[in-house]
Design an enzyme around this catalytic site. Structure first.
Site, PDB file in Angstrom:
ATOM      1  N   CYS A  20       2.545   6.899  10.620  1.00  0.00           N
ATOM      2  CA  CYS A  20       2.428   7.479   9.280  1.00  0.00           C
ATOM      3  C   CYS A  20       3.618   8.371   8.930  1.00  0.00           C
ATOM      4  O   CYS A  20       3.524   9.232   8.055  1.00  0.00           O
ATOM      5  CB  CYS A  20       1.120   8.249   9.132  1.00  0.00           C
ATOM      6  SG  CYS A  20      -0.331   7.267   9.591  1.00  0.00           S
ATOM      7  N   GLY A  33      -7.257   0.095   2.665  1.00  0.00           N
ATOM      8  CA  GLY A  33      -8.369   0.961   3.030  1.00  0.00           C
ATOM      9  C   GLY A  33      -8.127   1.776   4.277  1.00  0.00           C
ATOM     10  O   GLY A  33      -7.107   2.445   4.407  1.00  0.00           O
ATOM     11  N   LEU A  34      -9.066   1.688   5.251  1.00  0.00           N
ATOM     12  CA  LEU A  34      -9.030   2.535   6.440  1.00  0.00           C
ATOM     13  C   LEU A  34      -8.869   1.715   7.709  1.00  0.00           C
ATOM     14  O   LEU A  34      -9.192   0.528   7.748  1.00  0.00           O
ATOM     15  CB  LEU A  34     -10.303   3.387   6.535  1.00  0.00           C
ATOM     16  CG  LEU A  34     -11.633   2.694   6.861  1.00  0.00           C
ATOM     17  CD1 LEU A  34     -11.835   2.507   8.371  1.00  0.00           C
ATOM     18  CD2 LEU A  34     -12.800   3.478   6.288  1.00  0.00           C
ATOM     19  N   THR A  84       2.192   2.015  10.162  1.00  0.00           N
ATOM     20  CA  THR A  84       1.091   2.179  11.098  1.00  0.00           C
ATOM     21  C   THR A  84       0.954   0.901  11.924  1.00  0.00           C
ATOM     22  O   THR A  84       1.667  -0.074  11.715  1.00  0.00           O
ATOM     23  CB  THR A  84      -0.230   2.530  10.391  1.00  0.00           C
ATOM     24  OG1 THR A  84      -1.184   2.972  11.366  1.00  0.00           O
ATOM     25  CG2 THR A  84      -0.807   1.342   9.635  1.00  0.00           C
ATOM     26  N   TYR A  85       0.020   0.942  12.858  1.00  0.00           N
ATOM     27  CA  TYR A  85      -0.216  -0.200  13.741  1.00  0.00           C
ATOM     28  C   TYR A  85      -1.650  -0.663  13.596  1.00  0.00           C
ATOM     29  O   TYR A  85      -2.574   0.151  13.495  1.00  0.00           O
ATOM     30  CB  TYR A  85       0.045   0.202  15.201  1.00  0.00           C
ATOM     31  CG  TYR A  85      -0.413  -0.830  16.214  1.00  0.00           C
ATOM     32  CD1 TYR A  85       0.276  -2.030  16.367  1.00  0.00           C
ATOM     33  CD2 TYR A  85      -1.545  -0.613  17.009  1.00  0.00           C
ATOM     34  CE1 TYR A  85      -0.153  -2.992  17.273  1.00  0.00           C
ATOM     35  CE2 TYR A  85      -1.974  -1.561  17.925  1.00  0.00           C
ATOM     36  CZ  TYR A  85      -1.274  -2.748  18.045  1.00  0.00           C
ATOM     37  OH  TYR A  85      -1.695  -3.705  18.943  1.00  0.00           O
ATOM     38  N   SER A 137      -6.447   6.051  10.146  1.00  0.00           N
ATOM     39  CA  SER A 137      -5.402   6.047   9.127  1.00  0.00           C
ATOM     40  C   SER A 137      -5.962   5.500   7.822  1.00  0.00           C
ATOM     41  O   SER A 137      -6.987   4.822   7.802  1.00  0.00           O
ATOM     42  CB  SER A 137      -4.221   5.183   9.589  1.00  0.00           C
ATOM     43  OG  SER A 137      -3.705   5.659  10.812  1.00  0.00           O
ATOM     44  N   ARG A 145       0.844  -1.196   0.000  1.00  0.00           N
ATOM     45  CA  ARG A 145       0.000   0.000   0.000  1.00  0.00           C
ATOM     46  C   ARG A 145       0.881   1.249   0.000  1.00  0.00           C
ATOM     47  O   ARG A 145       2.089   1.185   0.238  1.00  0.00           O
ATOM     48  CB  ARG A 145      -0.920   0.014   1.239  1.00  0.00           C
ATOM     49  CG  ARG A 145      -0.169   0.073   2.551  1.00  0.00           C
ATOM     50  CD  ARG A 145      -1.035   0.454   3.727  1.00  0.00           C
ATOM     51  NE  ARG A 145      -0.323   0.301   4.984  1.00  0.00           N
ATOM     52  CZ  ARG A 145       0.590   1.135   5.454  1.00  0.00           C
ATOM     53  NH1 ARG A 145       0.930   2.205   4.761  1.00  0.00           N
ATOM     54  NH2 ARG A 145       1.182   0.917   6.610  1.00  0.00           N
ATOM     55  N   GLY A 146       0.254   2.392  -0.212  1.00  0.00           N
ATOM     56  CA  GLY A 146       0.971   3.649  -0.078  1.00  0.00           C
ATOM     57  C   GLY A 146       1.169   3.995   1.388  1.00  0.00           C
ATOM     58  O   GLY A 146       0.604   3.368   2.288  1.00  0.00           O
TER      59      GLY A 146
END
Length: 222
Positions: free
Chosen positions: A168, A150-151, A75-76, A137, A70-71
């Site tokens: 991030c 996604g989110l 993150t966690y 995120s 992903r771009g």
């Protein structure tokens, strides 16, 4: 133009298993394949996007780090965080990546507004914020004109692993969760609100609810 959408509940599932299923789903879909939303909670894991720099992994310790396609940066993910993956044929819907990012951010903002929580996106830092603290995120990959990833909305979780990274890629960025904002207190209420607004913004005319990964895409290669 409205369309049929599948909303798939995966419950709690290993990150890599779902990631490889997303890749397989995207690689094998065709013009007749319906768009899907995948709802899932992951066991504790750090994921590092394609732009990720090792310097943002401060002290991962006993939590695995998975480098993904992903771009974005690192993150966690962990229990108590609602993750939704957007498996959308962008060409068929005639929308671009930026439009999908805005749609996802608007989904989160609208869901939190249902709980009288004022949230907002930032043009220079994808995700959703409340009082300059990050509550959700966002990261995507597009292949063959179709999106995946996604989110991730922090609902009611242990936030301490975020202190082991620069979330991030931003040193000192404070993460918050909806249960501390008088927002959704649990995954069910969070997912219900998110799905309701995602369905509306994706202009789905009919929705089919399923559980578990699509059987054709369960094979993974670790």
């Amino acid at each position: 133009m409205k369309s049929l959408l599948i909303v798939r509940q995966l419950s709690n599932m290993d990150y890599s298993k779902v990631w490889h299923a997303m890749q397989n789903f995207t690689d094998n879909r065709d013009e007749q394949t319906l768009d899907e939303l995948w709802l899932v909670e992951h066991p504790a894991v750090f994921t590092q996007g394609q732009a990720g720099k090792d310097e943002h992994l401060l002290m991962p310790g006993n939590i695995d780090v998975v480098k993904v396609d992903r771009g974005g940066q690192v993150t966690y993910h962990g229990p108590g965080q609602q993750v939704i993956y957007f498996m959308i044929n962008l060409r068929r819907k005639k929308i671009g990546v930026r439009e999908l990012v805005t749609l996802i951010e608007n989904t989160i903002v609208a869901a939190l507004k249902d709980f009288n929580v004022t949230a907002y996106p930032k043009p220079d830092a994808p995700g959703v914020y409340v009082a300059e603290k990050k509550v959700a995120s966002l990261g995507l990959r597009v292949r063959k004109g179709c999106s995946f990833h996604g989110l991730a909305l922090n609902v009611n979780m242990d936030l301490s692993p975020f202190l082991r990274i620069n979330p991030c890629g931003y040193a000192g960025l404070e993460m918050i969760q909806t249960c501390d904002l008088k927002g959704p207190k649990d995954i069910i209420s969070a997912s219900d609100a998110l799905v309701k607004h995602a369905i509306n913004l994706l202009q789905a005319s009919d929705v089919e609810y399923q559980t578990g990964l699509p059987s054709s895409y369960e094979q993974t290669n670790a």
